[in-house]
Scaffold this active site. Structure first.
Site, mmCIF file in Angstrom:
data_model
loop_
_atom_site.group_PDB
_atom_site.id
_atom_site.type_symbol
_atom_site.label_atom_id
_atom_site.label_comp_id
_atom_site.label_asym_id
_atom_site.label_seq_id
_atom_site.Cartn_x
_atom_site.Cartn_y
_atom_site.Cartn_z
ATOM 1 N N MET A 52 20.419 -41.686 22.106
ATOM 2 C CA MET A 52 21.524 -41.343 22.998
ATOM 3 C C MET A 52 22.819 -41.262 22.178
ATOM 4 O O MET A 52 23.918 -41.414 22.720
ATOM 5 C CB MET A 52 21.644 -42.371 24.124
ATOM 6 C CG MET A 52 20.404 -42.370 25.016
ATOM 7 S SD MET A 52 20.700 -42.995 26.675
ATOM 8 C CE MET A 52 21.210 -44.642 26.333
ATOM 9 N N HIS B 98 19.257 -46.446 13.949
ATOM 10 C CA HIS B 98 18.781 -45.078 14.192
ATOM 11 C C HIS B 98 18.468 -44.379 12.865
ATOM 12 O O HIS B 98 17.471 -43.671 12.739
ATOM 13 C CB HIS B 98 19.850 -44.241 14.898
ATOM 14 C CG HIS B 98 20.236 -44.731 16.263
ATOM 15 N ND1 HIS B 98 21.467 -45.285 16.536
ATOM 16 C CD2 HIS B 98 19.553 -44.746 17.433
ATOM 17 C CE1 HIS B 98 21.524 -45.604 17.815
ATOM 18 N NE2 HIS B 98 20.384 -45.293 18.384
ATOM 19 N N LYS C 144 13.177 -52.987 18.519
ATOM 20 C CA LYS C 144 14.194 -53.788 19.221
ATOM 21 C C LYS C 144 14.072 -53.570 20.733
ATOM 22 O O LYS C 144 14.182 -54.505 21.512
ATOM 23 C CB LYS C 144 15.588 -53.422 18.748
ATOM 24 C CG LYS C 144 16.595 -54.300 19.438
ATOM 25 C CD LYS C 144 17.999 -53.956 19.089
ATOM 26 C CE LYS C 144 18.863 -54.346 20.248
ATOM 27 N NZ LYS C 144 19.016 -53.246 21.194
HETATM 28 O O1 PAF Z 1 16.532 -45.910 23.299
HETATM 29 C C1 PAF Z 1 17.265 -44.968 23.678
HETATM 30 O O2 PAF Z 1 18.311 -44.665 23.079
HETATM 31 C C2 PAF Z 1 16.901 -44.211 24.944
HETATM 32 O O3 PAF Z 1 16.309 -45.049 25.876
HETATM 33 C C3 PAF Z 1 16.022 -42.979 24.678
HETATM 34 C C4 PAF Z 1 14.671 -43.385 24.125
HETATM 35 C C5 PAF Z 1 16.723 -42.047 23.709
HETATM 36 C C6 PAF Z 1 15.784 -42.218 25.972
HETATM 37 O O4 PAF Z 1 16.978 -41.786 26.547
#
Ligand code: PAF
Length: 284
Positions: free
Chosen positions: A32, A39, A151
């Site tokens: 997101m 990430h 996590k």
């Molecule tokens: O973990 C996240 O950031 C969200 O839940 C995801 C997997 C991108 C789905 O919107």
């Protein structure tokens, strides 16, 4: 060097088809945005396993059960794209809400069992919204592999279940939690902690690891979890939503530590909800 940004399903499919014609394996890292080192470590793992890596950026309104939380969610697309380019990610797929949920959209993917309890008990609708968008992202990108952080362990289990149940031909790859040096699990929410609360925050992980060690040594589960809950509150957290010992394999509740477990927690600190989990080895 920049990462190409794609906004529509049509463009996305055209690009992925071209990759497929060249025999490339495609990986997807759903996010997101507000990308942090956690990430980026998913993206690095993906680049090691796939020939082409798509990072998705979509702040999914359907998985927020609180409108203020959705409005406050950081939107940092330019900075995110800037972090992805040097890694060598091949595409940032960033559709808008109308592209993801066109007028008349009325389908929900709901995974029973594993999405109940833990976060599911405190965030009604969250896992339905998450499962719906992740299913769409899998089908839109047609990826061979998808990368998720441990996590968000319950999310990982929900995603595995939906891929299996819906026969989506995708391998779900679990990636270890990335922590700050002081132990705090990386999260987009950490930036919302005040300086004072940022100092308190890592105590949660310390308590979790210490509790996991005591459980493995054979301490009583109920008493140890109660003591840990109190320790979290004494450390300065305002509320513990849950602190539970579950089976590592399927997140089933564990009343005996006779197989590998996971200790999972959600707690509030200065208006910020933090979650974390650690492995628990079977009792000796
Ligand atoms: O973990 C996240 O950031 C969200 O839940 C995801 C997997 C991108 C789905 O919107």
């Amino acid at each position: 060097m920049s990462v190409p940004i794609v906004r529509t399903v049509r463009e996305l499919r055209a690009e992925v088809s071209a990759w497929r014609r060249q025999g490339f394996r495609v990986g997807v890292v759903p996010t997101m945005g507000a990308l942090h080192e956690g990430h980026l470590s998913l993206v690095r793992t993906a680049l090691g396993r796939a020939d082409r890596v798509i990072v998705t950026l979509f702040v999914n309104p359907k998985q927020f059960n609180n409108a203020a939380d959705l409005a406050a969610y950081p939107r940092t697309e330019e900075a995110d794209a800037g972090k992805l380019a040097p890694l060598g990610a091949h595409m940032l797929y960033a559709p808008d809400v109308a592209e993801m949920y066109p007028d008349g959209f009325s389908t929900t993917v709901s995974v029973s069992g594993v999405s109940e309890g833990l976060c599911g008990a405190f965030r009604p609708g969250h896992f339905d919204g998450m499962a719906t968008v992740v299913t769409k992202l899998f089908l839109q990108t047609g990826s061979d592999l998808a990368f998720f952080g441990e996590k968000d362990l319950q999310q990982l289990h929900v995603v595995r279940r939906l891929a299996r149940d819906l026969d989506i031909p995708i391998e779900i790859v679990a990636c270890p939690t990335v922590r700050e040096e002081d132990g705090l699990a990386l999260s987009s929410r950490n930036v919302r902690l005040s300086t004072e609360h940022r100092l308190i925050a890592p105590r949660l992980a310390k308590i979790l690891f210490a509790t996991a060690g005591r459980l493995t040594e054979g301490a009583s589960i109920d008493e140890t979890l109660l003591e840990a809950r109190n320790a979290i509150l004494e450390a300065g957290y305002q509320q513990v939503e849950y602190l539970e010992l579950r089976a590592n394999e399927d997140l089933a509740p564990l009343s005996k530590l006779d197989r590998p477990g996971r200790l999972l927690v959600a707690a509030w600190l200065g208006g910020v909800r933090l979650i974390d989990n650690v492995p628990v080895a079977p009792a000796r």
